[in-house]
Motif scaffolding. Sequence first.
Motif, PDB file in Angstrom:
ATOM      1  N   ASP A 101       0.801   7.141   8.667  1.00  0.00           N
ATOM      2  CA  ASP A 101       1.652   6.475   7.673  1.00  0.00           C
ATOM      3  C   ASP A 101       1.547   7.153   6.309  1.00  0.00           C
ATOM      4  O   ASP A 101       0.717   6.788   5.486  1.00  0.00           O
ATOM      5  CB  ASP A 101       1.266   4.987   7.550  1.00  0.00           C
ATOM      6  CG  ASP A 101       2.085   4.325   6.434  1.00  0.00           C
ATOM      7  OD1 ASP A 101       1.666   3.278   5.921  1.00  0.00           O
ATOM      8  OD2 ASP A 101       3.141   4.902   6.062  1.00  0.00           O
TER       9      ASP A 101
ATOM     10  N   GLU B 163       0.874  -1.185   0.000  1.00  0.00           N
ATOM     11  CA  GLU B 163       0.000   0.000   0.000  1.00  0.00           C
ATOM     12  C   GLU B 163       0.907   1.229   0.000  1.00  0.00           C
ATOM     13  O   GLU B 163       1.848   1.285   0.802  1.00  0.00           O
ATOM     14  CB  GLU B 163      -0.859   0.002   1.263  1.00  0.00           C
ATOM     15  CG  GLU B 163      -1.994  -1.009   1.232  1.00  0.00           C
ATOM     16  CD  GLU B 163      -2.915  -0.813   0.044  1.00  0.00           C
ATOM     17  OE1 GLU B 163      -2.986  -1.745  -0.796  1.00  0.00           O
ATOM     18  OE2 GLU B 163      -3.511   0.267  -0.069  1.00  0.00           O
TER      19      GLU B 163
ATOM     20  N   ASP C 108       3.626   7.652   2.959  1.00  0.00           N
ATOM     21  CA  ASP C 108       4.812   7.074   2.308  1.00  0.00           C
ATOM     22  C   ASP C 108       5.446   8.034   1.310  1.00  0.00           C
ATOM     23  O   ASP C 108       6.638   8.000   1.072  1.00  0.00           O
ATOM     24  CB  ASP C 108       4.418   5.779   1.570  1.00  0.00           C
ATOM     25  CG  ASP C 108       3.861   4.747   2.522  1.00  0.00           C
ATOM     26  OD1 ASP C 108       4.581   4.404   3.493  1.00  0.00           O
ATOM     27  OD2 ASP C 108       2.697   4.337   2.360  1.00  0.00           O
TER      28      ASP C 108
ATOM     29  N   ASN D   4       0.769   5.173   0.553  1.00  0.00           N
ATOM     30  CA  ASN D   4      -0.069   6.312   0.968  1.00  0.00           C
ATOM     31  C   ASN D   4       0.579   7.615   0.527  1.00  0.00           C
ATOM     32  O   ASN D   4       1.719   7.903   0.901  1.00  0.00           O
ATOM     33  CB  ASN D   4      -0.251   6.314   2.493  1.00  0.00           C
ATOM     34  CG  ASN D   4      -1.068   5.131   2.962  1.00  0.00           C
ATOM     35  OD1 ASN D   4      -1.947   4.650   2.230  1.00  0.00           O
ATOM     36  ND2 ASN D   4      -0.768   4.624   4.138  1.00  0.00           N
TER      37      ASN D   4
HETATM   38 ZN    ZN Z   1       3.104   2.987   4.281  1.00  0.00          ZN
END
Ligand code: ZN
Length: 316
Positions: free
Chosen positions: A209, A149, A211, A151
């Motif tokens: 979170d 995933e 990224d 983000n």
């Molecule tokens: Zn992440």
Amino acid sequence: SPLSSKVQETPAEDDNLIVVGVAQVGSESVWRSAHTQSIQDAFTRANGYMLIFDNARQKQANQIKAIRSFISQQVDYIVLSPIEESGWDTVLQEAKDAGIPVILIDRKVSVDDDSLYASWVGSDFVREGQDAGYWLEDYMKKQGREDDEVNIVVLKGTKGASATIGRTRGFNEVAKVQRNWNILQQVDGEFTTAKGKEEMARLLDQYEDIDVVVSQNDDMTFGALEAIREAGKTAGVNGDITVISFDAVDAGVELVRNGEINIDVQCNPDQGKYVEQIIQDMEAGKEIEKAYYVPERVYTQENVGEEENVTEGISG
Ligand code: ZN
Ligand code: GZL
């Protein structure tokens, strides 16, 4: 005492000077200062120009006022960097009625009748956004994270600006076909360091979170990096947050070199000389193109040392 009215000397009007009125967005970013410098370098008296320069301080109303003042001064050409794409039909019609050609630089206008401007010189903003998206897709593959995933938060430039619209559209085109990319939020960072920092701090508060941050100009990126540091996180190569930036002003490229920015998509500010060339061509009665794209590249860890590998000259 006799009325000592000092007669205002009108500047000696050298007939052969080409009078150019420039309506610039403002001085909101490092990029904009470089852009303004390129205009002032091109339109010098030595080159045969009288430059009348207006800084609209990021307000469309000021740009429209400046254009009306250029019309009343009967300049030979108007050069406009339109802060946003809409709202220009009326004043550009007034310039056309006054027989004054308008050349667009940097950003674009969306008008029904494109005879309202003679030509445009600038960047392919959609391409810039796509370059950022394709780089991220490739980077995630290289990191073996194509199934993680991802983000993403986006710091957008000012509303309605071609740079904002194009970079957003280009990046979204790539993002929408990536199953595992989540764009958490796209916020207005106004192309400034202060707003970029404020918005990034808010996003770091809201999401534990993040990224990737996509920041649509280096000024906002400088602010975002401060916010990331203050949140006790790391940015860039081997950092918690991958950083994608645009403009590639010198200070931005420096941060690519030291690894705080992963990729900086260049937006070439050196546009004044191309507009000057168009004016020369128009003076010589030559056919001109409707659009000229300036050469650009991207800076990453891998290629930041390489010479400028852009081909000089504009592509019609
Ligand atoms: Zn992440
Ligand atoms: C892009 C230009 C943008 C820059 C910002 O061509 O319009 O405006 O990316 C500037 O730095 O504010």
